[in-house]
Design an enzyme around this catalytic site. Structure first.
Site, PDB file in Angstrom:
ATOM      1  CG  HIS A  39     -26.044  30.539   1.697  1.00 43.57           C
ATOM      2  ND1 HIS A  39     -26.580  29.807   0.862  1.00 43.57           N
ATOM      3  CD2 HIS A  39     -26.897  30.876   2.491  1.00 43.57           C
ATOM      4  CE1 HIS A  39     -27.789  29.681   1.410  1.00 43.57           C
ATOM      5  NE2 HIS A  39     -27.906  30.976   2.668  1.00 43.57           N
TER       6      HIS A  39
ATOM      7  N   GLY B 155     -30.016  28.420  -7.463  1.00 41.67           N
ATOM      8  CA  GLY B 155     -30.104  29.749  -8.820  1.00 41.67           C
ATOM      9  C   GLY B 155     -30.551  30.543  -8.570  1.00 41.67           C
TER      10      GLY B 155
ATOM     11  N   GLY C 281     -30.504  32.551  14.477  1.00 40.70           N
ATOM     12  CA  GLY C 281     -31.580  32.514  14.259  1.00 40.70           C
ATOM     13  C   GLY C 281     -31.746  34.449  14.075  1.00 40.70           C
TER      14      GLY C 281
ATOM     15  CG  HIS D 226     -41.949  37.555   2.858  1.00 40.46           C
ATOM     16  ND1 HIS D 226     -43.404  36.422   2.520  1.00 40.46           N
ATOM     17  CD2 HIS D 226     -41.414  36.223   2.834  1.00 40.46           C
ATOM     18  CE1 HIS D 226     -43.148  35.430   2.924  1.00 40.46           C
ATOM     19  NE2 HIS D 226     -42.096  34.822   3.301  1.00 40.46           N
ATOM     20  CD  GLU D 227     -37.178  35.681   3.083  1.00 39.63           C
ATOM     21  OE1 GLU D 227     -37.095  35.164   4.165  1.00 39.63           O
ATOM     22  OE2 GLU D 227     -38.046  35.251   2.539  1.00 39.63           O
TER      23      GLU D 227
ATOM     24  CG  HIS E 218     -39.856  34.518   7.770  1.00 40.76           C
ATOM     25  ND1 HIS E 218     -41.055  33.571   7.588  1.00 40.76           N
ATOM     26  CD2 HIS E 218     -40.143  34.159   6.073  1.00 40.76           C
ATOM     27  CE1 HIS E 218     -41.785  32.581   6.738  1.00 40.76           C
ATOM     28  NE2 HIS E 218     -40.929  33.608   5.610  1.00 40.76           N
TER      29      HIS E 218
ATOM     30  CG  HIS F 108     -44.556  31.580   4.545  1.00 43.49           C
ATOM     31  ND1 HIS F 108     -43.677  30.249   4.278  1.00 43.49           N
ATOM     32  CD2 HIS F 108     -43.932  32.175   4.174  1.00 43.49           C
ATOM     33  CE1 HIS F 108     -42.622  30.163   3.665  1.00 43.49           C
ATOM     34  NE2 HIS F 108     -42.818  31.597   3.959  1.00 43.49           N
TER      35      HIS F 108
ATOM     36  CG  MET G 135     -45.966  37.548   6.960  1.00 42.17           C
ATOM     37  SD  MET G 135     -43.928  37.921   6.198  1.00 42.17           S
ATOM     38  CE  MET G 135     -43.579  36.352   7.193  1.00 42.17           C
TER      39      MET G 135
END
Lengths: 169, 88
Positions: free
Chosen positions: A69, A77, A93, A119-120, A123, A129, A137
């Site tokens: 992408h 998938g 970033g 969660h993302e 980051h 993590h 996380m």
């Protein structure tokens, strides 16, 4: 908790975000709500403020895409990898991508967009993590009822080590 | 009866391929360990892969064996975030 090498963080407290496209799995209102709530869990406990913009380059550009992408980190998938985000920096970033091959939901009959987005965004703000299985996380997806969701102390300590506490607490 | 059935060999091969891809993506498997499936047949670079598995088992709080046991495979098969656990 863990930070990225070099303890990367935004050098400002006012962060912009932009939603570039939507998943057909949910209404645009639901996506907007999930994203807004996901940012709120971080802004509630830090001095960070998030503002949505509709045009131009935001700090955090949010999109849904499948397989390759455009960032050389292709999705795989259905299931497996659900989403990813880049640590704070100019350009890519902070950008956050969700795998369109997943079934996104506001509940539990698929992957809960709020939980994955929260969660993302961790980051995108500089958290890596965590090894704590109870932390947001932690790398694996676990569904919990969003009504009962709250950040673990590990998550709170991790983000406040970067940005400090909310002045309103 | 000591000879493994073809389906067992294939399953084992699938597990190792999944592990290779997983460790490559999330634990920065070095290039020298690429093509693991063929190397395991030659008993080459096994310790390098095993070390990566140990690293992953340590991260997830599993028993550190360096082997692809069921608990380790269970974690690898779970849906997750695409950001590496060992940050680049």
């Amino acid at each position: 908790y863990n930070h990225f090498p070099g303890t990367i963080k935004w050098k400002k407290n006012k962060i912009t975000y932009r939603i570039l496209n939507y998943t057909p799995d949910l209404s645009s209102t639901d996506v907007d709500t999930a994203i807004r709530k996901a940012f709120k869990i971080w802004s509630d406990i830090t001095p960070l403020k998030f503002r949505r913009i509709l045009n131009g380059e935001a700090d955090i550009m949010i999109s849904f895409g499948a397989r390759e992408h455009g960032d050389n980190y292709p999705f795989d998938g259905a299931d497996g990898i659900l989403a990813h985000a880049f640590p704070p920096a100019a350009g890519i970033g902070g950008d956050t991508h969700f795998d369109e091959d997943e079934t996104w939901t506001m509940g539990s009959n698929g992957y809960n967009l709020f939980l994955v987005a929260a969660h993302e965004f961790g980051h995108a703000l500089g958290l890596a993590h965590s090894r704590d299985p109870g932390a947001l996380m932690f790398p694996s997806y676990t569904f919990i009822k969003t009504k009962y969701f709250r950040l673990s102390q590990d998550d709170v300590n991790g983000i406040q080590a970067l940005y400090g506490r909310s002045k309103s607490i | 009866s000591a000879v493994p059935r073809l389906s067992e060999i294939e399953k084992n091969e699938e597990d190792w391929q999944l592990a290779e891809a997983y460790l490559n993506r999330f634990y920065k498997l070095e290039d020298g360990s690429a093509g693991f499936a063929s190397k395991i047949r030659n008993y080459v670079s096994k310790s390098s892969l095993s070390n990566k598995i140990k690293k992953m088992q340590e991260f997830f709080g599993l028993e550190i064996t360096g082997n692809l046991d069921s608990a380790t495979m269970g974690i690898m098969e779970k849906p997750r975030c695409g950001v590496p656990d060992v940050a680049e």
